[in-house]
Design a protein around this motif. Structure first.
Motif, PDB file in Angstrom:
ATOM      1  N   UNK A 159       9.799  14.943  -2.543  1.00  0.00           N
ATOM      2  CA  UNK A 159      10.578  14.472  -1.707  1.00  0.00           C
ATOM      3  C   UNK A 159       9.588  14.202  -0.622  1.00  0.00           C
ATOM      4  N   UNK A 160       7.875  14.131  -0.167  1.00  0.00           N
ATOM      5  CA  UNK A 160       7.299  13.114   0.633  1.00  0.00           C
ATOM      6  C   UNK A 160       7.167  11.354  -0.137  1.00  0.00           C
ATOM      7  N   UNK A 161       6.982  11.582  -1.348  1.00  0.00           N
ATOM      8  CA  UNK A 161       7.590   9.666  -1.824  1.00  0.00           C
ATOM      9  C   UNK A 161       8.958   9.834  -1.891  1.00  0.00           C
ATOM     10  N   UNK A 162       9.870  10.325  -2.482  1.00  0.00           N
ATOM     11  CA  UNK A 162      11.421   9.696  -2.565  1.00  0.00           C
ATOM     12  C   UNK A 162      12.582   9.298  -0.887  1.00  0.00           C
ATOM     13  N   UNK A 163      11.860  10.913  -0.151  1.00  0.00           N
ATOM     14  CA  UNK A 163      12.688  10.408   1.327  1.00  0.00           C
ATOM     15  C   UNK A 163      11.942  10.059   2.334  1.00  0.00           C
ATOM     16  N   UNK A 164      10.375  10.151   2.168  1.00  0.00           N
ATOM     17  CA  UNK A 164       9.568   9.324   3.479  1.00  0.00           C
ATOM     18  C   UNK A 164       8.555   7.669   3.224  1.00  0.00           C
ATOM     19  N   UNK A 165       8.719   7.314   2.265  1.00  0.00           N
ATOM     20  CA  UNK A 165       7.828   6.957   2.085  1.00  0.00           C
ATOM     21  C   UNK A 165       8.789   5.487   1.103  1.00  0.00           C
ATOM     22  N   UNK A 166       9.109   5.570  -0.074  1.00  0.00           N
ATOM     23  CA  UNK A 166      10.261   4.740  -1.123  1.00  0.00           C
ATOM     24  C   UNK A 166      11.394   4.300   0.372  1.00  0.00           C
ATOM     25  N   UNK A 167      12.742   4.692   0.958  1.00  0.00           N
ATOM     26  CA  UNK A 167      13.309   4.370   1.418  1.00  0.00           C
ATOM     27  C   UNK A 167      12.956   3.813   2.777  1.00  0.00           C
TER      28      UNK A 167
ATOM     29  N   UNK B 200       0.818  -1.261  -0.386  1.00  0.00           N
ATOM     30  CA  UNK B 200      -0.342   0.076  -0.347  1.00  0.00           C
ATOM     31  C   UNK B 200       0.812   1.251  -0.187  1.00  0.00           C
ATOM     32  N   UNK B 201       1.732   1.126   0.507  1.00  0.00           N
ATOM     33  CA  UNK B 201       3.009   2.349   0.857  1.00  0.00           C
ATOM     34  C   UNK B 201       4.009   2.504  -0.330  1.00  0.00           C
ATOM     35  N   UNK B 202       4.220   1.817  -1.092  1.00  0.00           N
ATOM     36  CA  UNK B 202       4.722   1.786  -2.618  1.00  0.00           C
ATOM     37  C   UNK B 202       3.271   2.062  -3.857  1.00  0.00           C
ATOM     38  N   UNK B 203       2.270   1.906  -3.667  1.00  0.00           N
ATOM     39  CA  UNK B 203       1.277   2.182  -4.376  1.00  0.00           C
ATOM     40  C   UNK B 203       0.844   3.877  -4.174  1.00  0.00           C
ATOM     41  N   UNK B 204       0.885   4.124  -3.207  1.00  0.00           N
ATOM     42  CA  UNK B 204       0.833   5.599  -2.625  1.00  0.00           C
ATOM     43  C   UNK B 204       2.018   6.202  -2.350  1.00  0.00           C
ATOM     44  N   UNK B 205       3.096   5.791  -2.699  1.00  0.00           N
ATOM     45  CA  UNK B 205       4.533   6.489  -3.028  1.00  0.00           C
ATOM     46  C   UNK B 205       4.355   6.643  -4.332  1.00  0.00           C
ATOM     47  N   UNK B 206       3.961   5.635  -5.354  1.00  0.00           N
ATOM     48  CA  UNK B 206       3.545   6.060  -7.234  1.00  0.00           C
ATOM     49  C   UNK B 206       2.940   7.100  -7.233  1.00  0.00           C
ATOM     50  N   UNK B 207       1.286   7.012  -6.483  1.00  0.00           N
ATOM     51  CA  UNK B 207       0.628   8.167  -6.520  1.00  0.00           C
ATOM     52  C   UNK B 207       0.588   9.581  -6.461  1.00  0.00           C
ATOM     53  N   UNK B 208       2.019  10.057  -5.519  1.00  0.00           N
ATOM     54  CA  UNK B 208       1.968  11.037  -5.116  1.00  0.00           C
ATOM     55  C   UNK B 208       3.345  11.456  -6.138  1.00  0.00           C
TER      56      UNK B 208
END
Length: 285
Positions: free
Chosen positions: A43-51, A14-22
């Protein structure tokens, strides 16, 4: 030392899908003139979600630390999301094989011998393996060598020189292996490591005394064989004399009995074929 704490983080799909959507939304905002929103979403997607997304394979684990504090260990295989600021260290839970090198040591009575062991080990406490020792693989290698040396110093190679020895390295393989496994478990418990099996893979006298000890073994074997032959020959001679006496085949005086015993012992105990000699005279002339 921190005890191991197993955690089960949420799924990462779910987090991966959210990061792609963002990320898609950020690209759309940048192309639509909403640069501020786009620069916030990236930054929200690249720094806080995907890592924070981790993949744990079967028979592996991830040890998590956050700003120097142990958070827990993920042992369940799958796709998860954890705090992106945690440091993630992979620790294998598979069984390892250690084929120890040949060591030249002295046994309990001072004979130089060569010995080596094969050890199967596995990590049972990931926190101890990571935090209690600097390098758990190197720790296993060093402690295993120390345990094998201590074992070799505790028992004689065999009982040729120490006949009172209840356990020898050569004759008590099962007992020696059990003691080696027990000592290794005691030594490696600090690092959270369990020894599944430990066996002596190589055992021999050192080259400088191997030839001499082989001669000792051969002499001992010859003596044991001769002892058995003599015991059997005496029994056969006794049986022959008893049978002759019971069936009254021939009457033998003491001198003839002694001659017969001597001849039978020569025949039965000799290591070469005997050539018969026909006596046409008498024992008394």
């Amino acid at each position: 030392m921190n005890p191991e704490k197993t955690i089960n983080p949420p799924s990462g799909f779910s987090v991966f899908i959210l990061a792609i959507v963002l990320l898609i939304a950020a690209v759309f905002c940048l192309s639509s003139g909403l640069e501020v929103i786009g620069f916030i979403l990236i930054p929200v997607s690249v720094i806080f979600l995907l890592p924070g997304i981790i993949v744990v394979n079967p028979n592996e684990s991830k040890v998590l630390t956050l700003f120097g504090k142990y958070v827990g260990t993920v042992k369940t295989d799958g796709f998860f999301w954890v705090n992106p600021f945690t440091v993630k260290k992979k620790v294998s839970l598979k069984a390892f094989n250690l084929n120890g090198q040949q060591l030249k040591v002295n046994d309990s009575i001072g004979n130089p011998i060569e010995i080596a062991a094969v050890i199967v080990w596995q990590i049972k406490d990931t926190a101890a393996a990571v935090f209690a020792v600097e390098n758990y693989i190197q720790y296993v290698n060093i402690q295993s060598e120390a345990a094998v040396r201590h074992l070799a110093n505790s028992f004689p190679y065999d009982n040729l020189e120490d006949e009172t020895a209840a356990i020898t390295l050569r004759g008590g393989a099962e007992q020696v292996s059990a003691m080696l496994e027990k000592e290794l478990n005691e030594r490696l418990d600090r690092a959270g490591i369990e020894v599944l099996e430990a066996r002596i893979s190589h055992l021999a006298y050192a080259p400088e005394i191997a030839h001499s000890m082989l001669q000792v073994q051969q002499a001992s074997a010859i003596i044991a064989a001769r002892k058995l032959i003599v015991e059997g020959a005496v029994g056969m001679v006794e049986m022959a004399l008893n049978k002759l006496s019971e069936k009254n085949i021939v009457e033998l005086d003491e001198e003839r009995k002694a001659a017969m015993v001597s001849n039978l012992l020569v025949v039965l105990c000799g290591d070469k074929a005997v050539n018969p000699v026909v006596n046409t005279g008498t024992l008394y002339h």
